[in-house]
Write a protein that holds these residues in place. Structure first.
Motif: not given
Length: 601
Positions: A55, A58-59, A61-63, A65-66, A159, A163
């Motif tokens: 989880q 995933k957070d 990766e979202q950051c 991508s933003f 990141t 990761e």
């Protein structure tokens, strides 16, 4: 990170040791079952931790991508500003052209001079007015963008590092989970062996636990965790079944234990061993014989390079003639070889644990048939021998192209293996068994004495290893590493790995004190080997390796003895037939019976 992982592994080993001691010291079976349940709860906790880590991943990766989306917006804004600047520059150029077009040679010099000065002043004012605004805007925008890019770069780097760390943690946790589950299954297997001596109540509980363990699907658990770095599959890269289907209950447990151990080893060595090796192979552009390449081949060739290296090794020893294989195929279609019936029987018994050979209509089955028939015409002296089907099948799986597989088979039979290895009387194979017994008695004296005590015939186990280079004996991952070294170095690799296999399991074999138990264990013990690195280290380092020269010398000695034995056998045979003719129907004569028994032996 590696040191931390090793410390954690050491701590876990101590904890496991304490847990095993507690298990062995438990007074009652109830206490032991409670400990097993506790281990199951620990496995569930580890799975929950993996979910939390996923989880977090995933957070992050979202950051990331933003941030990338924000950068794209800024780039579009820069593009608009540049277009605006270009438009202003076009206006300046047009004003300049108008100024030049208005100049008239008939007008007086004073008027022209004044007019030109006025126009130049206007151009200068435009040049000053527009660029100043743009330059200031660009400077501000540039500072802002540089700051944003720097921040995004830092975020991306952090990141990526997180990761990578999370993936390593996930790998470690999953490897530990596999090890714990494997140990749990080993305990169940031990309990399964003790079932006849336990009360019916405990027997029922243990049977239920075994059934639950066999029905649990690792793939479903893995999909729930949504881990993408090393997906589980029913088959490996070459189509071999990872968990074989056995009908016998204790072999089912053994197959699952084996699959868990292999996965655990892969996860733990992926970052530390496999990645650096893959990088070394990626850096090799041109293949040349060297000590470095030999050591790399011993460590195992990555799947993406194996095809290229095997083709190169074959081409080093054999002349590949154009159209030769096609000509053999034409001959196969026009004439039937005497061995075709035996080939047809063996084809459908080849690599039954591989999906590419499990279906009678598979392309690989058709390719294998053509390769074996072509070789039967290529070498009429041998034609076809049982075992060639498995050699050709492995070559097909790796090289894919049937012509390359054909030449690989030719290379193995006619160049790598000694003469008459696959002849009618298998002379070369029988000589190698005698040579191997010599090395076995020298390198493994304790096992030699143990086998002599219980009258174990070693060749019953090892004969097939040499004939087909361990196909159907070792798990696919280790088997292909053995083949990598075998194609590079020759038959000495078979001797080394055969000795290493017995050394790997030496202590387990020495615990067995019954002839039938020993034979039963030796029938499947190669499948229990899961650590290919350890086996390779034993084969090439711990066993005090011997050069090819020693093998050749011993082959020469044993070949002479074997030929002498054959000659003696032929004399006995002739004597048998002579006495049979003399005695006529007196087959009950004891001397004739004795000679007949000698011949049969």
């Amino acid at each position: 990170d590696l040191v931390k992982l090793l410390h954690r592994a050491l701590e876990s080993a101590h904890q496991e040791k304490r847990a095993c001691n507690e298990y062995l010291n438990a007074a009652e079976e109830k206490d032991r079952l409670e400990m097993i349940r506790h281990k199951i709860r620990q496995i569930e906790d580890l799975k929950q931790r993996v979910e939390v880590l996923e989880q977090e991943k995933k957070d992050l990766e979202q950051c990331a991508s933003f941030k990338e989306f924000h950068i794209d917006e800024l780039k579009e804004h820069i593009q608009l500003l540049m277009e605006k600047n270009n438009a202003k520059q076009q206006v300046i150029l047009k004003q300049n052209e108008q100024l030049l077009s208005q100049s008239d040679p008939d007008v007086s010099n004073s008027i022209l001079k004044d007019t030109l000065q006025q126009h130049y002043r206007k151009i200068e004012s435009l040049m000053v007015l527009f660029p100043k605004d743009d330059i200031n805007a660009y400077k501000t925008q540039n500072q802002f963008l540089n700051s944003e890019i720097h921040q995004v770069t830092e975020l991306w780097r952090n990141t990526a590092e997180k990761e990578s760390a999370l993936l390593m943690k996930c790998s470690y946790l999953e490897a530990r989970n596999c090890q714990i589950e494997s140990k749990y299954l080993i305990v169940l297997r031990k309990l399964q062996e003790a079932l006849p001596y336990l009360d019916s109540e405990y027997c029922e509980v243990i049977k239920n636990l075994i059934e639950d363990a066999l029905q649990s699907d690792m793939k479903k658990v893995h999909n729930q965790l949504d881990v993408h770095f090393s997906p589980l599959s029913e088959y490996d890269d070459y189509g071999f079944v990872i968990i074989p289907e056995y009908e016998v209950e204790h072999l089912k447990l053994l197959a699952k234990i084996q699959a868990l151990e292999i996965r655990s080893n892969k996860l733990l060595t992926h970052e530390v061993v496999d990645k650096p090796l893959r990088m070394k192979w990626n850096s090799i552009e041109e293949l040349n014989h060297s000590m470095e390449l030999k050591n790399l081949a011993r460590s195992g060739i990555p799947p993406e390079h194996r095809k290229r290296v095997w083709k190169w090794l074959t081409a080093q020893r054999i002349h590949i003639r154009s159209h030769h294989y096609a000509d053999l195929q034409i001959k196969c279609e026009s004439s039937q070889h005497p061995a075709s019936q035996q080939i047809e029987l063996d084809i459908h018994r080849t690599l039954t644990n591989n999906k590419h050979f499990s279906c009678p209509t598979s392309d690989f089955i058709q390719k294998l048939r053509r390769v074996l028939l072509a070789y039967s015409w290529q070498n009429p002296t041998i034609g076809y021998c049982q075992g060639l089907n498995r050699l050709a099948a492995i070559a097909l799986l790796v090289l894919e192209d049937e012509e390359s597989a054909f030449y690989c088979l030719v290379d193995i039979v006619e160049n790598i293996m000694p003469p008459e290895y696959y002849s009618n009387n298998l002379t070369g194979s029988q000589v190698d068994q005698r040579v191997f017994k010599d090395f076995f008695s020298e390198k493994l004296p304790r096992l030699t004495a143990h086998f002599q005590q219980y009258k174990i015939d070693l060749s019953l186990i090892t004969y097939n290893w040499f004939l087909v280079v361990f196909v159907d004996s070792l798990v696919s991952d280790i088997l292909l590493r053995v083949w990598d070294a075998f194609l590079y170095e020759g038959t000495k690799v078979i001797f080394r790995y055969a000795l290493a296999i017995f050394k790997y399991n030496e202590e387990e074999i020495l615990k067995l004190n019954d002839e039938m138990e020993i034979y039963q264990y030796l029938s499947f013990f190669t499948k229990t080997i899961c650590d290919g690195r350890k086996l390779m280290n034993i084969a090439f380092n711990e066993m005090n390796p011997f050069p090819m020269k020693h093998i050749r010398n011993r082959r020469a000695v044993h070949l002479e003895k074997f030929k002498a034995d054959l000659a003696e056998l032929e004399k006995i045979k002739q004597e048998y037939f002579r006495q049979k003719e003399e005695l006529g129907s007196g087959d009950n004569d004891w001397e004739l019976v004795r000679m007949k028994m000698i011949l049969e032996h």
